[in-house]
Structures are given as C-alpha cells and as structure tokens.
Scaffold this motif. Sequence first.
Motif, PDB file in Angstrom:
ATOM      1  N   SER A  27      39.179  36.169  42.166  1.00 33.96           N
ATOM      2  CA  SER A  27      38.849  35.975  40.747  1.00 33.96           C
ATOM      3  C   SER A  27      40.125  36.028  39.923  1.00 33.96           C
ATOM      4  N   SER A  56      42.979  34.468  36.948  1.00 29.41           N
ATOM      5  CA  SER A  56      43.718  33.210  36.729  1.00 29.41           C
ATOM      6  C   SER A  56      44.442  32.730  37.980  1.00 29.41           C
ATOM      7  N   THR A  57      44.843  33.669  38.848  1.00 32.83           N
ATOM      8  CA  THR A  57      45.694  33.291  39.981  1.00 32.83           C
ATOM      9  C   THR A  57      45.105  32.130  40.775  1.00 32.83           C
ATOM     10  N   GLY A  59      50.690  24.769  39.307  1.00 31.87           N
ATOM     11  CA  GLY A  59      52.087  24.334  39.336  1.00 31.87           C
ATOM     12  C   GLY A  59      52.868  24.916  40.485  1.00 31.87           C
ATOM     13  N   GLU A  87      50.031  39.607  34.475  1.00 39.71           N
ATOM     14  CA  GLU A  87      49.925  39.118  33.090  1.00 39.71           C
ATOM     15  C   GLU A  87      49.524  40.213  32.103  1.00 39.71           C
ATOM     16  N   SER A 115      55.238  33.144  36.267  1.00 36.96           N
ATOM     17  CA  SER A 115      54.293  34.267  36.218  1.00 36.96           C
ATOM     18  C   SER A 115      53.768  34.670  37.590  1.00 36.96           C
TER      19      SER A 115
END
Length: 507
Positions: free
Chosen positions: A41, A43-44, A49, A347, A363
Amino acid sequence: MEELFADILVIGSGVAGSYAAMHAASRGAEVSLVTKTKLLSGSTRWAQGGIAFPSDPSDIPSHLMDTMKAGRGLVDERVSTAILTDALTEWKRLIELGITFDAHPALEGGHSKPRIQHIHGDESGLHLLTFLHHHLPPSVSILENQFAAELISCDGQLHGALLWKNGDPAEPVAVHAGATIIATGGIGQIYSFTTNPEEATGDGIALAYRAGAKVRDIELVQFHPTVLSNGGLISEACRGEGAVLLNGNRERFMLRYDEAGELAPRDIVSNSIYSEIIATGKVFLDLRPVNNLEHKFPTVYNSILNLGFNPLKEPIPIQPAAHFLMGGIATDEYGATSVANLFAAGEAASTGFHGANRLASNSLLEGLVMGSRAAEKAVASMPAAKRKIESNGVPGCAVQDQSVIRQIMERSASVMRDGKSLVNGFNEALSVKVVQATSAAEAETANMRLLALMVLKGALERKESRGSHSRSDYPQMSPDARHIDQQVENPGAIRDRRLESSGARDF
Ligand SMILES: Cc1cc2nc3c(=O)[nH]c(=O)nc-3n(C[C@H](O)[C@H](O)[C@H](O)COP(=O)(O)OP(=O)(O)OC[C@H]3O[C@@H](n4cnc5c(N)ncnc54)[C@H](O)[C@@H]3O)c2cc1C
C-alpha cells in the motif's frame, strides 16, 4: 485491550517502512510492521519513474548539485551528502539480495545526466516494494488493516502506538515498543486533485505533531506537472525521452520559461503549465516523439488508452496535481525526531534532502537510505518496551465529508497561492466541525484537517515564492532561505481536550 510487545514498531509498509523493518530485523530486533490497509500500500507501489542512484562515487557531487539546484536554497548539504554516499551502499546491498535493475539508467527533469534506475520499466515502485516484502525475515510481524490512531507514552517517554484493528476504535491494540519509526507517507489526499493513493492522509505526521514532534516546512507541497484528469501520472521520464508540452494554441512554450525546456525542474514546469492554462485554456503533452512508448511506458500508455485517448495519435490534456510533500516531521540525518524514541523516514519525514522542490526520483532513494539509517539508530538507542499507557493526543475527530477539506485546499493552497485565499482557507478549515471519531475514516479526516491547517499556516508565514511554493503576492524568493517549524507548545493540553465532544480544536 490486546497488547503486543516489540523492540521496534514501524508504522507504514511503503519503501521506507519496509526497508526499515528489514534492517532493524537484520540487527537482531523483534519488529512489528503496521499498515492501515494491505502490506502492498501507499505511494511506493505507484512510483513509475524509478530511483535516482548516483552512478558511482564520482557522480555524487553532480547528483548533489542537481539536488541543491532543484531545492532552491533549502537543501541541507551535509545531510544530502550523507544520503547520496549511503545510496551506493544500499544499491550494492539490493543487488546482493538479488534485485535486477533495467539495463540503462534514464534521464529525468533536473538531472544533469541519466542516473534513474528502473525495475521493469515504469513499474519500478511495485517491483521494488514486492522485492522488499519478499525479503522480510520471520522476526518481522506484519500487522495489516491496523490503523495507527495515536502514539502512547510511559512515564513521559514515547513507547509505541495504539492501533485500531480493522479501523475500529472498539478493537484497540496497544503495541509497546522500545522505539517507533513513522513511515506513513505523504498528504496528497488533502487535495481534490492528486496523484497520491487514498492512504496518503498524513496520519503519521498528525500523530507525531500531537505527541510534540517538530514539523518542518509542511507548506512545501510539490505539484507534479503532467497529470491526467483521473489523477493518473505521466512520468517525467517521458519528457526525458522526448515528449513535449503544448499550450491551448498547440504551441510549444517551455523554452520561453526555462532554457532546459521540458526538462526544467518540476516547480518551473508546473508554474509554466499553470500560467499557460490561464492564458490559453488548456495544456497538452505530446507523447508522439517518444519511440516505443507502449513498451517503454506500458502503465502510462494503458492509462491514457483507458481514458479514451490514443497517445500515438494525439496530444493528451494534462494539468499539475498535488504529488509530493517536501516538508514533514523534522529529523536529523539518522531519522531521529525531536521526541525521544520517535523516528521518521520516507515522505512523512523532513530531512533537508528535498529542500523546497524535490528532484525527480530522489524520494525512493531517500526512503531506502533513511529507512536503513533510522533502523540502525533506533535499534542502537532503544530502551526496553514498557507496559503502562499514557495517551499522546486526540485519536481523531469526525468532521464533515473529506471532500470539504480537499475543496478548501484546492481553492486556497494549490500551485499559485496568495495571502487572501490562504487566510480564507485557514478560517474555513478551522471552522470545520470536530467531534470524537468512531472509525478510522473519521480519524483520517481529522488528520487531514490538521494537516490542511498546518499547510495553510506555513504557506501564510512563508512570504516569498520558493521552489514549489509560489505566491502571487510575494513573487520573489527572499534573500535568506529559512525553514518554517510548527510544534505544539504543550502536547498535554491537546491530550486534555481530547474528550470534548464538540468544538475540540487540535490546532
Ligand atoms: C503516482 C506516483 C508516482 C511516483 N513516482 C516516483 C518515482 O518514480 N520515483 C520516486 O523516487 N518517487 C516517486 N513518487 C514518490 C514516492 O513514491 C513516495 O514519495 C514514496 O514511495 C513514499 O514512500 P513511503 O515509504 O514514505 O510511504 P508510502 O509508500 O506512501 O507508504 C505509506 C504506508 O503507511 C501506511 N499508513 C499510512 N497511515 C497509516 C496509519 N494511520 N496506520 C497504519 N499505517 C498507515 C500506508 O498504508 C502505507 O503502507 C511517486 C509518487 C506517486 C504517488
């Protein structure tokens, strides 16, 4: 109440939390790894990119220079040098564990050379995270669908967190831990238009703030320049491969704003797109110059097809959207926060690496390096877990619909800000009704309200335009680069207010 004990509690199972858990376990610690939804779960898993690793030790100064240029005076050079130096160690470690990076590093906006490593093309985040989860040792207990509602203390010292099993306050679980690492990701969900998944409600930052931790530069939110109408992101790497931006008159415009054109840093590209949308009504990304788009960027290609456009035949309408939080819980170079036994990574943390504008693909790199560093420090310094529980603040309060917060933020603190709308937004957010939460969703909304207030307050205080923070009433960058810190003066006062049934204000 169910009670669990761990040496290290990690909240969040994205890149930073999963890597921290792996490292803490490899140093002999018993680890609890908590996620409010599934292990896969945050953002990873959506990162397209890739990861910006310096190509070798001689590339560190150039990678640092690119990072500092993008960060507009707020990058901490010492911390960033440490992160970029450790990056090469983590790169070797991942390769020894068996990860396979794609054959050639890619170029992205703001980087002076190709150094972005991909894993299976534009599915880098998904494959990195699956790989890390596959390598979690048995001494890591995985607690899925457990909502971290508040941090708990014992004798004034932070000692773990209270979880709500299945997001239900009626099923509390206390995890007593020697040290706690917050890795709960960003805050994109406080905006209506965002690339972030639904988990990105800023919970960990709210928890740490209520427990007295210093939060830094929270107003510095990066807006990704090229986002589809459904929040789907078109990776910067597409522009690295030749995609160009066109305005409503179908003219290329980026070279009028920056000599690097489409490969200028994100803040410049987002602001330029915003100006062109105001001037010409729309902005498009023309992906036709990208060779082999459907094979190089299958996720991008398919999500555009799903929207009913054909990127091989026509330019695609795009706009900027809330994407990444540069600020967060202030930490030192080892992830230590201003509260003893509390660490933060990824983050949710503000290390000083991203300054006022994150350099593309830095990040995931920071998540890996700081996850590892925080784990090392937490294991070395943790006291034994204790039993007694003292609350550390409001577990959450219900407010109106989450969309109320999102609309306020979209209206008042998006790509272009000004004092009047920031004040209006702050007052609107402050007047959102708050009562005791009866579910994780309500607690999330309260956290979003708190984060919205902090972003608005920080943005008002930052009377300048710097990096991703642009103010039409203060268009210049002020000569002195400074951080904006926010911290509860007396965390106990918030704790005392938690039982008020209405009108409780945690700000
Ligand atoms: C669409 C997209 C594309 C991106 N592309 C790139 C890229 O190519 N390269 C790059 O470097 N960066 C990229 N980024 C940014 C990068 O993916 C994130 O910054 C990074 O993955 C954050 O990792 P994290 O471990 O800090 O948090 P996340 O991966 O967001 O994980 C947060 C975790 O915390 C859990 N959590 C949250 N709140 C609670 C709670 N209350 N209780 C329990 N658990 C909780 C979540 O369930 C989740 O497991 C991209 C971001 C997005 C959204």
